[in-house]
Design a protein around this motif. Structure first.
Motif, PDB file in Angstrom:
ATOM      1  N   ASP A 247      52.717  21.141 -13.809  1.00  0.00           N
ATOM      2  CA  ASP A 247      52.084  20.012 -13.954  1.00  0.00           C
ATOM      3  C   ASP A 247      50.500  20.501 -13.876  1.00  0.00           C
ATOM      4  O   ASP A 247      49.590  20.175 -13.744  1.00  0.00           O
ATOM      5  CB  ASP A 247      51.904  19.365 -12.488  1.00  0.00           C
ATOM      6  CG  ASP A 247      53.609  18.896 -12.946  1.00  0.00           C
ATOM      7  OD1 ASP A 247      54.352  18.358 -13.976  1.00  0.00           O
ATOM      8  OD2 ASP A 247      53.881  18.132 -11.694  1.00  0.00           O
ATOM      9  N   ASP A 248      49.967  21.991 -14.557  1.00  0.00           N
ATOM     10  CA  ASP A 248      48.746  22.545 -14.286  1.00  0.00           C
ATOM     11  C   ASP A 248      48.095  22.279 -16.032  1.00  0.00           C
ATOM     12  O   ASP A 248      48.565  23.217 -16.724  1.00  0.00           O
ATOM     13  CB  ASP A 248      48.538  23.390 -14.387  1.00  0.00           C
ATOM     14  CG  ASP A 248      46.992  24.221 -13.663  1.00  0.00           C
ATOM     15  OD1 ASP A 248      45.960  23.623 -14.979  1.00  0.00           O
ATOM     16  OD2 ASP A 248      47.139  24.323 -13.053  1.00  0.00           O
ATOM     17  N   LYS A 249      47.537  21.309 -16.062  1.00  0.00           N
ATOM     18  CA  LYS A 249      47.341  21.350 -17.690  1.00  0.00           C
ATOM     19  C   LYS A 249      46.685  22.452 -18.890  1.00  0.00           C
ATOM     20  O   LYS A 249      46.786  22.930 -19.186  1.00  0.00           O
ATOM     21  CB  LYS A 249      46.727  19.730 -18.559  1.00  0.00           C
ATOM     22  CG  LYS A 249      47.365  18.804 -17.867  1.00  0.00           C
ATOM     23  CD  LYS A 249      48.661  18.869 -19.094  1.00  0.00           C
ATOM     24  CE  LYS A 249      49.574  17.776 -18.979  1.00  0.00           C
ATOM     25  NZ  LYS A 249      51.025  17.620 -19.622  1.00  0.00           N
ATOM     26  N   GLU A 250      45.621  22.406 -18.113  1.00  0.00           N
ATOM     27  CA  GLU A 250      44.764  23.813 -17.749  1.00  0.00           C
ATOM     28  C   GLU A 250      45.932  25.479 -17.776  1.00  0.00           C
ATOM     29  O   GLU A 250      45.298  25.778 -18.607  1.00  0.00           O
ATOM     30  CB  GLU A 250      43.432  24.117 -16.786  1.00  0.00           C
ATOM     31  CG  GLU A 250      42.733  25.363 -17.010  1.00  0.00           C
ATOM     32  CD  GLU A 250      41.219  25.394 -16.275  1.00  0.00           C
ATOM     33  OE1 GLU A 250      40.028  25.947 -16.701  1.00  0.00           O
ATOM     34  OE2 GLU A 250      41.187  24.456 -15.474  1.00  0.00           O
ATOM     35  N   ALA A 251      46.241  25.429 -17.185  1.00  0.00           N
ATOM     36  CA  ALA A 251      47.363  26.853 -17.373  1.00  0.00           C
ATOM     37  C   ALA A 251      47.868  26.774 -18.856  1.00  0.00           C
ATOM     38  O   ALA A 251      48.134  27.769 -19.406  1.00  0.00           O
ATOM     39  CB  ALA A 251      48.328  26.607 -15.914  1.00  0.00           C
ATOM     40  N   GLU A 252      48.878  25.495 -19.004  1.00  0.00           N
ATOM     41  CA  GLU A 252      49.627  25.648 -20.096  1.00  0.00           C
ATOM     42  C   GLU A 252      48.546  26.071 -21.552  1.00  0.00           C
ATOM     43  O   GLU A 252      48.886  25.972 -21.960  1.00  0.00           O
ATOM     44  CB  GLU A 252      49.921  23.759 -20.351  1.00  0.00           C
ATOM     45  CG  GLU A 252      50.871  24.136 -20.897  1.00  0.00           C
ATOM     46  CD  GLU A 252      51.298  22.078 -21.244  1.00  0.00           C
ATOM     47  OE1 GLU A 252      51.413  21.916 -21.865  1.00  0.00           O
ATOM     48  OE2 GLU A 252      51.034  21.185 -20.679  1.00  0.00           O
ATOM     49  N   THR A 253      47.800  24.623 -21.253  1.00  0.00           N
ATOM     50  CA  THR A 253      46.042  25.576 -22.744  1.00  0.00           C
ATOM     51  C   THR A 253      46.581  26.646 -22.422  1.00  0.00           C
ATOM     52  O   THR A 253      46.478  27.142 -23.780  1.00  0.00           O
ATOM     53  CB  THR A 253      45.019  24.767 -22.171  1.00  0.00           C
ATOM     54  OG1 THR A 253      45.683  23.569 -22.705  1.00  0.00           O
ATOM     55  CG2 THR A 253      44.197  25.216 -23.534  1.00  0.00           C
ATOM     56  N   LYS A 254      46.501  27.345 -21.535  1.00  0.00           N
ATOM     57  CA  LYS A 254      46.010  28.766 -21.639  1.00  0.00           C
ATOM     58  C   LYS A 254      47.270  29.317 -21.785  1.00  0.00           C
ATOM     59  O   LYS A 254      47.495  30.924 -22.690  1.00  0.00           O
ATOM     60  CB  LYS A 254      45.346  28.974 -20.289  1.00  0.00           C
ATOM     61  CG  LYS A 254      44.084  29.009 -20.572  1.00  0.00           C
ATOM     62  CD  LYS A 254      43.235  29.751 -18.672  1.00  0.00           C
ATOM     63  CE  LYS A 254      41.614  29.289 -18.688  1.00  0.00           C
ATOM     64  NZ  LYS A 254      41.002  29.440 -16.893  1.00  0.00           N
ATOM     65  N   PHE A 255      48.553  29.333 -21.660  1.00  0.00           N
ATOM     66  CA  PHE A 255      49.857  29.859 -21.507  1.00  0.00           C
ATOM     67  C   PHE A 255      49.713  29.780 -23.170  1.00  0.00           C
ATOM     68  O   PHE A 255      50.093  30.996 -24.296  1.00  0.00           O
ATOM     69  CB  PHE A 255      50.335  29.765 -20.686  1.00  0.00           C
ATOM     70  CG  PHE A 255      52.414  29.846 -21.484  1.00  0.00           C
ATOM     71  CD1 PHE A 255      52.241  31.114 -20.517  1.00  0.00           C
ATOM     72  CD2 PHE A 255      52.681  29.395 -22.048  1.00  0.00           C
ATOM     73  CE1 PHE A 255      53.569  31.423 -21.094  1.00  0.00           C
ATOM     74  CE2 PHE A 255      53.663  29.558 -22.106  1.00  0.00           C
ATOM     75  CZ  PHE A 255      54.437  30.977 -21.722  1.00  0.00           C
ATOM     76  N   LYS A 256      49.547  28.667 -23.846  1.00  0.00           N
ATOM     77  CA  LYS A 256      49.273  28.645 -25.635  1.00  0.00           C
ATOM     78  C   LYS A 256      48.446  29.503 -26.293  1.00  0.00           C
ATOM     79  O   LYS A 256      49.094  30.076 -26.801  1.00  0.00           O
ATOM     80  CB  LYS A 256      49.725  27.129 -25.730  1.00  0.00           C
ATOM     81  CG  LYS A 256      51.365  26.343 -25.226  1.00  0.00           C
ATOM     82  CD  LYS A 256      50.245  24.639 -25.774  1.00  0.00           C
ATOM     83  CE  LYS A 256      51.568  24.166 -25.058  1.00  0.00           C
ATOM     84  NZ  LYS A 256      51.662  22.502 -25.830  1.00  0.00           N
ATOM     85  N   GLU A 257      47.383  29.585 -25.104  1.00  0.00           N
ATOM     86  CA  GLU A 257      46.601  30.170 -25.973  1.00  0.00           C
ATOM     87  C   GLU A 257      46.553  31.372 -26.153  1.00  0.00           C
ATOM     88  O   GLU A 257      46.692  32.488 -27.343  1.00  0.00           O
ATOM     89  CB  GLU A 257      45.207  29.869 -25.496  1.00  0.00           C
ATOM     90  CG  GLU A 257      44.201  28.953 -26.002  1.00  0.00           C
ATOM     91  CD  GLU A 257      42.830  29.056 -25.676  1.00  0.00           C
ATOM     92  OE1 GLU A 257      42.131  27.678 -25.775  1.00  0.00           O
ATOM     93  OE2 GLU A 257      42.551  29.406 -24.212  1.00  0.00           O
TER      94      GLU A 257
END
Length: 376
Positions: free
Chosen positions: A39-49
């Motif tokens: 549930d950490d949107k910022e971590a999800e974004t960085k993972f995709k980046e």
């Protein structure tokens, strides 16, 4: 919103080796993996980046294009990208080899499941590849092409059921006793190919996966400034996957067609303009081709063969957004091969005339100086 630099995302330099790129990506993926950061949107974004950056920089061809053109080498417009638009299924299915035993089994995470909590891994359909021919005018201005594509889609009336071998997970887990203890490994289910589903019912004209070939018209927006051999991607327009899988991508290879009068060199264009001896002596105006239509240019009296006239901004737009190239007009004075008796007498009388004697000025550069200027 502008994309971040891929090297900056992974925290590496442009001179990083393949091993260093892989190591940097693994570090980022371990840190921001969604199972470790629920549930950490910022971590999800960085993972995709990080996954998108690695997908480009780990491929020698894509890396070379990115170094030359930046994000626009892949992004273009309307959904193109080297990794742009990647979803979690893309990441988990394409980069699982990076992590080795760090995920899955006893690694503390739920593994590459295509979800965030160890759910079913979704299968991705195969990619399709097409070649699109573009004129120089289309490359200079950008164009939208409507292309007919034959792709596999789920046949109407096809139904699926949960795979009895893997119970819908798409994976089969095996536990092995070793001298180090019990080790758990997960492999793709061979019965359903990792889809987690198998065919229940299908029409007679469908293949073994419940798919059939259908012709569709796909609209492709091609940005200005693409180069021959560049590959663009239209997400989700490849073959569909059986069951609840995700569609593959349509890969579009650019083929530049030769122009009858213009030659391309990077973002610059070249045009050979021929003028007669009288026009070179007296001056004239000529209508020439450009990628945006015809223009008329003035030729000064006394122009020398080999002179280059530069029309700024009349070339090809940079795909990386660095302005537009120029049109270089090369003046060639055409010497007649046959003359009438009267014409020969005129030129004979001019042999000793001082106005016809070559008197190059310092501004009249030699051929080698002009070549040097062109490449400097």
């Amino acid at each position: 919103m502008a994309k971040r630099d891929y090297y900056e995302i992974l925290g590496i330099s442009k001179s990083a080796t393949a091993a260093e790129i892989k190591k940097a990506y693994r570090k980022m993926a371990l840190k921001y993996h969604p199972d470790k950061n629920p549930d950490d949107k910022e971590a999800e974004t960085k993972f995709k980046e990080a996954a998108e950056a690695y997908e480009v920089l780990s491929n020698a061809d894509k890396k070379a294009r990115y170094d030359q053109f930046g994000h626009q080498a892949f992004d273009g417009a309307g959904g193109f990208g080297g990794g742009g638009g990647m979803n979690m299924d893309d990441i988990f299915s394409q980069f699982g080899d990076i992590f080795g035993g760090a995920f899955g089994g006893g690694g503390g995470f739920s593994g590459f499941s295509g979800g965030f909590g160890g759910g079913q891994r979704r299968v991705k359909g195969s990619n399709l590849r097409i070649r699109v021919k573009l004129t120089l005018e289309e490359i200079a201005n950008g164009v939208e092409k409507k292309i007919k594509v034959k792709r596999k889609v789920q046949a109407e009336g096809t139904t699926y059921k949960t795979c009895s071998t893997c119970n819908g997970s798409g994976q089969v887990t095996r536990v092995t006793n070793t001298i180090l203890g019990r080790m758990q490994t997960a492999t793709t289910c061979t019965t359903c190919g990792g889809a987690g589903q198998s065919i229940d019912k299908k029409p007679a004209d469908a293949d073994a996966q419940g798919l059939k070939v259908k012709e569709e018209t796909v609209s492709i927006k091609i940005p200005a400034g693409v180069v021959d051999g560049m590959q663009l991607k239209v997400s989700g327009k490849g073959n569909e996957a059986p069951g609840n899988g995700v569609s593959g991508d349509l890969l579009v290879a650019i083929e530049e067609q030769a122009h009858p009068t213009l030659q391309r060199e990077g973002d610059n264009l070249h045009y050979d303009m021929y003028v007669s001896v009288p026009d070179a002596v007296l001056g004239t105006s000529k209508e020439i081709d450009t990628v945006t239509g015809k223009v008329r240019i003035k030729v000064e009296a006394g122009v020398q063969s080999g002179k280059i006239l530069r029309l700024r901004g009349k070339g090809i737009p940079s795909i990386n957004g660095y302005g537009t190239g120029d049109l270089l007009v090369h003046v060639n004075v055409w010497t007649p091969k046959t003359l009438s008796k009267q014409q020969k007498e005129f030129f004979e009388s001019m042999r000793e005339d001082e106005h016809f004697s070559p008197k190059p000025e310092s501004s009249d550069k030699s051929f080698f100086e002009k070549v040097k200027d062109m490449f400097s």
